[in-house]
Design a protein around this motif. Structure first.
Motif, PDB file in Angstrom:
ATOM      1  N   PHE A  30      51.764  40.690  47.795  1.00 20.05           N
ATOM      2  CA  PHE A  30      51.997  42.048  47.309  1.00 20.05           C
ATOM      3  C   PHE A  30      53.205  42.127  46.376  1.00 20.05           C
ATOM      4  O   PHE A  30      53.293  43.038  45.551  1.00 20.05           O
ATOM      5  N   SER A  31      54.104  41.197  46.493  1.00 19.86           N
ATOM      6  CA  SER A  31      55.297  41.221  45.643  1.00 19.86           C
ATOM      7  C   SER A  31      54.966  40.988  44.167  1.00 19.86           C
ATOM      8  O   SER A  31      55.274  41.842  43.317  1.00 19.86           O
ATOM      9  N   PRO A  32      54.351  39.857  43.792  1.00 17.56           N
ATOM     10  CA  PRO A  32      54.015  39.675  42.368  1.00 17.56           C
ATOM     11  C   PRO A  32      52.972  40.669  41.876  1.00 17.56           C
ATOM     12  O   PRO A  32      52.984  41.057  40.700  1.00 17.56           O
ATOM     13  N   ALA A  33      52.068  41.106  42.752  1.00 19.10           N
ATOM     14  CA  ALA A  33      51.058  42.084  42.344  1.00 19.10           C
ATOM     15  C   ALA A  33      51.704  43.420  42.004  1.00 19.10           C
ATOM     16  O   ALA A  33      51.322  44.089  41.040  1.00 19.10           O
ATOM     17  N   ALA A  34      52.692  43.835  42.803  1.00 18.95           N
ATOM     18  CA  ALA A  34      53.404  45.088  42.530  1.00 18.95           C
ATOM     19  C   ALA A  34      54.212  44.985  41.248  1.00 18.95           C
ATOM     20  O   ALA A  34      54.310  45.947  40.479  1.00 18.95           O
ATOM     21  N   GLU A  35      54.789  43.830  40.991  1.00 21.11           N
ATOM     22  CA  GLU A  35      55.548  43.634  39.757  1.00 21.11           C
ATOM     23  C   GLU A  35      54.641  43.766  38.536  1.00 21.11           C
ATOM     24  O   GLU A  35      55.043  44.281  37.489  1.00 21.11           O
ATOM     25  N   ALA A  36      53.403  43.312  38.664  1.00 18.70           N
ATOM     26  CA  ALA A  36      52.470  43.347  37.533  1.00 18.70           C
ATOM     27  C   ALA A  36      51.883  44.733  37.294  1.00 18.70           C
ATOM     28  O   ALA A  36      51.781  45.179  36.144  1.00 18.70           O
ATOM     29  N   ALA A  37      51.482  45.428  38.363  1.00 16.68           N
ATOM     30  CA  ALA A  37      50.694  46.659  38.190  1.00 16.68           C
ATOM     31  C   ALA A  37      51.284  47.892  38.842  1.00 16.68           C
ATOM     32  O   ALA A  37      50.694  48.966  38.753  1.00 16.68           O
ATOM     33  N   GLY A  38      52.442  47.774  39.503  1.00 13.27           N
ATOM     34  CA  GLY A  38      52.961  48.918  40.236  1.00 13.27           C
ATOM     35  C   GLY A  38      51.985  49.323  41.330  1.00 13.27           C
ATOM     36  O   GLY A  38      51.355  48.474  41.969  1.00 13.27           O
ATOM     37  N   ALA A  39      51.809  50.622  41.535  1.00 14.17           N
ATOM     38  CA  ALA A  39      50.874  51.105  42.550  1.00 14.17           C
ATOM     39  C   ALA A  39      49.429  50.787  42.191  1.00 14.17           C
ATOM     40  O   ALA A  39      48.539  50.865  43.036  1.00 14.17           O
ATOM     41  N   GLY A  40      49.202  50.393  40.942  1.00 16.93           N
ATOM     42  CA  GLY A  40      47.864  49.981  40.522  1.00 16.93           C
ATOM     43  C   GLY A  40      47.384  48.719  41.195  1.00 16.93           C
ATOM     44  O   GLY A  40      46.225  48.315  41.019  1.00 16.93           O
ATOM     45  N   LEU A  41      48.239  48.100  42.001  1.00 18.49           N
ATOM     46  CA  LEU A  41      47.809  46.903  42.731  1.00 18.49           C
ATOM     47  C   LEU A  41      46.650  47.206  43.663  1.00 18.49           C
ATOM     48  O   LEU A  41      45.855  46.310  44.000  1.00 18.49           O
ATOM     49  N   LEU A  42      46.528  48.470  44.111  1.00 15.46           N
ATOM     50  CA  LEU A  42      45.400  48.831  44.981  1.00 15.46           C
ATOM     51  C   LEU A  42      44.078  48.709  44.246  1.00 15.46           C
ATOM     52  O   LEU A  42      43.071  48.266  44.809  1.00 15.46           O
ATOM     53  N   VAL A  43      44.079  49.084  42.965  1.00 11.31           N
ATOM     54  CA  VAL A  43      42.874  48.898  42.147  1.00 11.31           C
ATOM     55  C   VAL A  43      42.637  47.403  41.946  1.00 11.31           C
ATOM     56  O   VAL A  43      41.510  46.917  42.023  1.00 11.31           O
ATOM     57  N   GLY A  44      43.729  46.681  41.700  1.00 12.59           N
ATOM     58  CA  GLY A  44      43.615  45.238  41.549  1.00 12.59           C
ATOM     59  C   GLY A  44      43.058  44.578  42.798  1.00 12.59           C
ATOM     60  O   GLY A  44      42.272  43.624  42.721  1.00 12.59           O
ATOM     61  N   LEU A  45      43.434  45.099  43.962  1.00 15.46           N
ATOM     62  CA  LEU A  45      42.934  44.558  45.222  1.00 15.46           C
ATOM     63  C   LEU A  45      41.421  44.726  45.329  1.00 15.46           C
ATOM     64  O   LEU A  45      40.708  43.811  45.751  1.00 15.46           O
ATOM     65  N   LEU A  46      40.921  45.882  44.936  1.00 12.10           N
ATOM     66  CA  LEU A  46      39.480  46.114  44.988  1.00 12.10           C
ATOM     67  C   LEU A  46      38.738  45.218  43.996  1.00 12.10           C
ATOM     68  O   LEU A  46      37.669  44.683  44.305  1.00 12.10           O
ATOM     69  N   ILE A  47      39.309  45.055  42.802  1.00 12.76           N
ATOM     70  CA  ILE A  47      38.681  44.163  41.815  1.00 12.76           C
ATOM     71  C   ILE A  47      38.639  42.736  42.352  1.00 12.76           C
ATOM     72  O   ILE A  47      37.613  42.043  42.262  1.00 12.76           O
ATOM     73  N   ALA A  48      39.744  42.290  42.910  1.00 11.72           N
ATOM     74  CA  ALA A  48      39.795  40.942  43.479  1.00 11.72           C
ATOM     75  C   ALA A  48      38.773  40.781  44.591  1.00 11.72           C
ATOM     76  O   ALA A  48      38.132  39.725  44.722  1.00 11.72           O
ATOM     77  N   ALA A  49      38.594  41.838  45.388  1.00 10.99           N
ATOM     78  CA  ALA A  49      37.644  41.773  46.495  1.00 10.99           C
ATOM     79  C   ALA A  49      36.210  41.665  45.985  1.00 10.99           C
ATOM     80  O   ALA A  49      35.394  40.929  46.550  1.00 10.99           O
ATOM     81  N   VAL A  50      35.883  42.393  44.900  1.00 15.39           N
ATOM     82  CA  VAL A  50      34.533  42.321  44.327  1.00 15.39           C
ATOM     83  C   VAL A  50      34.257  40.904  43.825  1.00 15.39           C
ATOM     84  O   VAL A  50      33.197  40.326  44.094  1.00 15.39           O
ATOM     85  N   VAL A  51      35.215  40.335  43.087  1.00 14.45           N
ATOM     86  CA  VAL A  51      35.039  38.972  42.585  1.00 14.45           C
ATOM     87  C   VAL A  51      34.930  37.994  43.752  1.00 14.45           C
ATOM     88  O   VAL A  51      34.091  37.081  43.751  1.00 14.45           O
ATOM     89  N   ALA A  52      35.769  38.193  44.758  1.00 13.08           N
ATOM     90  CA  ALA A  52      35.728  37.313  45.922  1.00 13.08           C
ATOM     91  C   ALA A  52      34.394  37.419  46.659  1.00 13.08           C
ATOM     92  O   ALA A  52      33.866  36.419  47.156  1.00 13.08           O
ATOM     93  N   PHE A  53      33.841  38.640  46.730  1.00 15.45           N
ATOM     94  CA  PHE A  53      32.536  38.802  47.375  1.00 15.45           C
ATOM     95  C   PHE A  53      31.462  38.003  46.636  1.00 15.45           C
ATOM     96  O   PHE A  53      30.630  37.336  47.254  1.00 15.45           O
ATOM     97  N   CYS A  54      31.469  38.102  45.305  1.00 19.86           N
ATOM     98  CA  CYS A  54      30.494  37.340  44.520  1.00 19.86           C
ATOM     99  C   CYS A  54      30.659  35.848  44.764  1.00 19.86           C
ATOM    100  O   CYS A  54      29.679  35.110  44.963  1.00 19.86           O
ATOM    101  N   ASN A  55      31.899  35.411  44.758  1.00 20.05           N
ATOM    102  CA  ASN A  55      32.158  33.990  44.986  1.00 20.05           C
ATOM    103  C   ASN A  55      31.751  33.562  46.391  1.00 20.05           C
ATOM    104  O   ASN A  55      31.218  32.463  46.590  1.00 20.05           O
ATOM    105  N   ALA A  56      32.019  34.445  47.359  1.00 22.87           N
ATOM    106  CA  ALA A  56      31.657  34.123  48.738  1.00 22.87           C
ATOM    107  C   ALA A  56      30.152  33.990  48.896  1.00 22.87           C
ATOM    108  O   ALA A  56      29.654  33.102  49.593  1.00 22.87           O
ATOM    109  N   THR A  57      29.409  34.881  48.225  1.00 27.94           N
ATOM    110  CA  THR A  57      27.948  34.827  48.300  1.00 27.94           C
ATOM    111  C   THR A  57      27.422  33.539  47.688  1.00 27.94           C
ATOM    112  O   THR A  57      26.580  32.849  48.278  1.00 27.94           O
ATOM    113  N   SER A  58      27.921  33.193  46.505  1.00 25.47           N
ATOM    114  CA  SER A  58      27.502  31.938  45.872  1.00 25.47           C
ATOM    115  C   SER A  58      27.901  30.736  46.717  1.00 25.47           C
ATOM    116  O   SER A  58      27.129  29.791  46.898  1.00 25.47           O
ATOM    117  N   SER A  59      29.125  30.768  47.257  1.00 22.01           N
ATOM    118  CA  SER A  59      29.597  29.657  48.092  1.00 22.01           C
ATOM    119  C   SER A  59      28.730  29.480  49.330  1.00 22.01           C
ATOM    120  O   SER A  59      28.388  28.360  49.714  1.00 22.01           O
TER     121      SER A  59
END
Length: 416
Positions: A30-59
Motif C-alpha cells: 500500500f505504501s508505493p501504491a499510495a505514492e503513485a495514485a493517492g486514494a486512487g489506489l483503490l481503483v488500482g486494486l480493482l484493476i489489479a484484481a481483474v488482471v489477476a483473475f484472468c491470469n488465475a483462470t488461465s493458470s
C-alpha cells in the motif's frame, strides 16, 4: 532422486496460496501504491484484481493440463516454443527472487526498523536453512500463519476505524495519472497464486485441485485487501501510507490504539517470513524445472534424497536474494518484481490462447484481457523498474541464444 511427492489437497493448496498472497503484499504494497495514485489506489486494486483473475483462470486451466513443477515455464514451452518457455521461467525466477528480497525487507521494516538490511539478510539465511533441512510450509504451518495474519489485519482494521482518526476526507487526493501504476504495483500482492501452480508435482489429483484452489484463494484475498485498504486510507490518508515502508504499523500508531503496534509488528514479521519461505519454495522449483531441461546449469536440478528438496537451487536463490536485500529498498524490489511477474503472466495468457476447446481453454476474452492487462500494467510501472526489467529480459534472451548456439555446435561436432 528427482521426483517430488504428491501430498496436498484443495484446502492445503488454498492455504498455501493465501499465505503467499497475504504475506507477500498486504503489509508493504500500500505504501508505493499510495505514492503513485493517492486514494486512487483503490481503483488500482480493482484493476489489479481483474488482471489477476484472468491470469488465475488461465493458470488454472494450464496447470490442470500440465500438472508439473515449473508453472508457465512448462506451459509456454509446450504451447509457444522453447524461447518463450525460457523467457517465462527466467521472468518468474528473476521477478520472484526480487519478491523474496521485498519480503525480507518488509520483515525487517516491521521487526527492526533501524537495521533493515542486516536483519533482512539474516532472515534470508534463516529461512533458507529451514528449507534446506526440509522444514517447508506444510498445510498446518501455512494455516497457522494465515490465521495469525488475518488476526493481525483485524487489529489494523479495528484500530483504523475506531482509533479516532478515520475520516472520509482522507479518501480525497486521487492522482488519476498514477492509477495504472498503482495497479501494476498492487499486482505484486496478488501474485502468490503462482505458488499454487508451481505445486503441480506436489498436489493430489491436480486436474481437480488446481482449478478450484487458485480462484478461491484469489477471491478471498481480494476481499481482505479491499477491507484493509479502505480502512487504512480512512485512518491516515494516502500521504500517511506513502511515507513509510511499514504502512499498517503507521495506521495503528496514528490513533488511540497505538499500544497495539507491537501486535502488528509481530504479525507482520511472521507473515513476511512465511511468505519468504513460500517464495523460496516456488522460485527454487521453477529453477529445478529449468535445470532439468538444461536451460540453467544442470547441477541445480539435484533433489536431496532425504528431505526431497531442490537444495542447490534453494542455495543459489538465497545468494541472489541476499545481494538484492543489500542493494534495493522495498519499493524498488516491489517494482522490479512486478515487471518480471507481469511478463510471466502475459506468457501464461498467451499460452492459454493456444489451448483447444477440448483441452479446457478459458473463454478467449479472459486470456486476451489478461494478456493486454499485463502488458499495460508493466509499461506503466516506475521507469527504473521498466528499464531494469527490460535489461533482465534482454539478458535472458542472450543467455538462451548462447546456450542454443552452443548446443547446436555440440550436435554438429558429434555428427562430424
Amino acid at each position: 532422486m528427482t521426483a517430488l511427492v504428491r501430498r496436498l489437497g484443495v484446502t492445503d493448496a488454498v492455504v498455501v496460496g493465501l499465505g503467499a498472497m497475504l504475506g507477500a503484499g498486504v503489509f508493504s504494497v500500500f505504501s508505493p501504491a499510495a505514492e503513485a495514485a493517492g486514494a486512487g489506489l483503490l481503483v488500482g486494486l480493482l484493476i489489479a484484481a481483474v488482471v489477476a483473475f484472468c491470469n488465475a483462470t488461465s493458470s488454472a486451466r494450464l496447470a490442470a493440463l500440465y500438472p508439473q513443477s515449473g508453472g508457465t515455464y512448462v506451459y509456454a514451452h509446450r504451447r509457444l516454443g522453447p524461447f518463450w518457455g525460457f523467457q517465462a521461467g527466467w521472468s518468474f525466477v528473476v521477478g520472484k527472487t526480487a519478491s523474496c528480497a521485498a519480503m525480507a525487507l518488509t520483515f525487517a521494516s516491521y521487526a527492526a526498523p533501524g537495521h533493515t538490511r542486516l536483519v533482512g539478510i539474516l532472515a534470508v539465511v534463516a529461512v533458507t536453512a529451514l528449507s534446506y533441512r526440509g522444514v517447508q510450509r506444510s498445510a498446518r504451518v501455512s494455516l497457522v500463519i494465515v490465521v495469525l495474519t488475518l488476526a493481525t489485519l483485524a487489529v489494523v482494521v479495528v484500530a483504523a476505524l475506531a482509533g479516532g482518526t478515520a475520516s472520509t476526507a482522507n479518501l480525497t487526493g486521487v492522482e488519476p495519472g498514477g492509477v495504472l501504476q498503482s495497479a501494476g504495483l498492487l499486482f505484486f500482492a496478488f501474485a502468490g497464486y503462482a505458488r499454487i501452480a508451481t505445486l503441480g508435482e506436489e498436489v493430489v489429483d491436480p486436474r481437480r485441485t488446481l482449478p478450484r484452489a487458485i480462484p478461491l484463494a484469489l477471491g478471498l484475498v481480494l476481499v481482505v485487501y479491499l477491507v484493509v485498504g479502505v480502512s487504512a486510507l480512512l485512518a491516515v490518508g494516502a500521504d500517511g501510507l506513502a511515507a513509510t515502508a511499514a504502512p499498517l504499523r503507521a495506521v495503528v500508531e496514528a490513533g488511540s490504539f497505538a499500544a497495539l503496534s507491537p501486535v502488528v509488528q509481530v504479525g507482520a514479521a511472521f507473515a513476511s517470513l512465511g511468505a519468504l519461505l513460500a517464495l523460496v519454495l516456488g522460485v527454487s522449483r521453477t529453477t529445478l524445472a529449468m535445470a532439468r531441461e538444461r536451460e540453467l546449469p544442470p547441477f541445480l536440478a539435484a533433489v536431496d534424497a532425504r528431505h526431497g528438496v531442490p537444495y542447490r537451487a534453494e542455495l543459489a536463490v538465497a545468494a541472489v536474494v541476499i545481494v538484492l536485500v543489500a542493494t534495493l529498498d522495498v519499493r524498488g524490489a516491489i517494482g522490479f518484481s512486478s515487471f518480471g511477474v507481469l511478463t510471466y503472466y502475459a506468457l501464461t495468457n498467451a499460452s492459454a490462447l493456444r489451448l483447444a476447446p477440448h483441452e479446457g481453454r478459458p473463454p478467449r476474452w479472459v486470456a486476451v484481457l489478461g494478456l493486454v492487462g499485463c502488458a499495460v500494467l508493466a509499461v506503466t510501472l516506475p521507469l527504473p523498474s521498466i528499464l531494469g526489467g527490460l535489461a533482465v529480459a534482454l539478458a535472458g534472451a542472450l543467455t538462451w541464444a548462447v546456450r542454443r548456439n552452443r548446443g547446436e555446435k555440440q550436435v554438429t561436432a558429434g555428427r562430424g
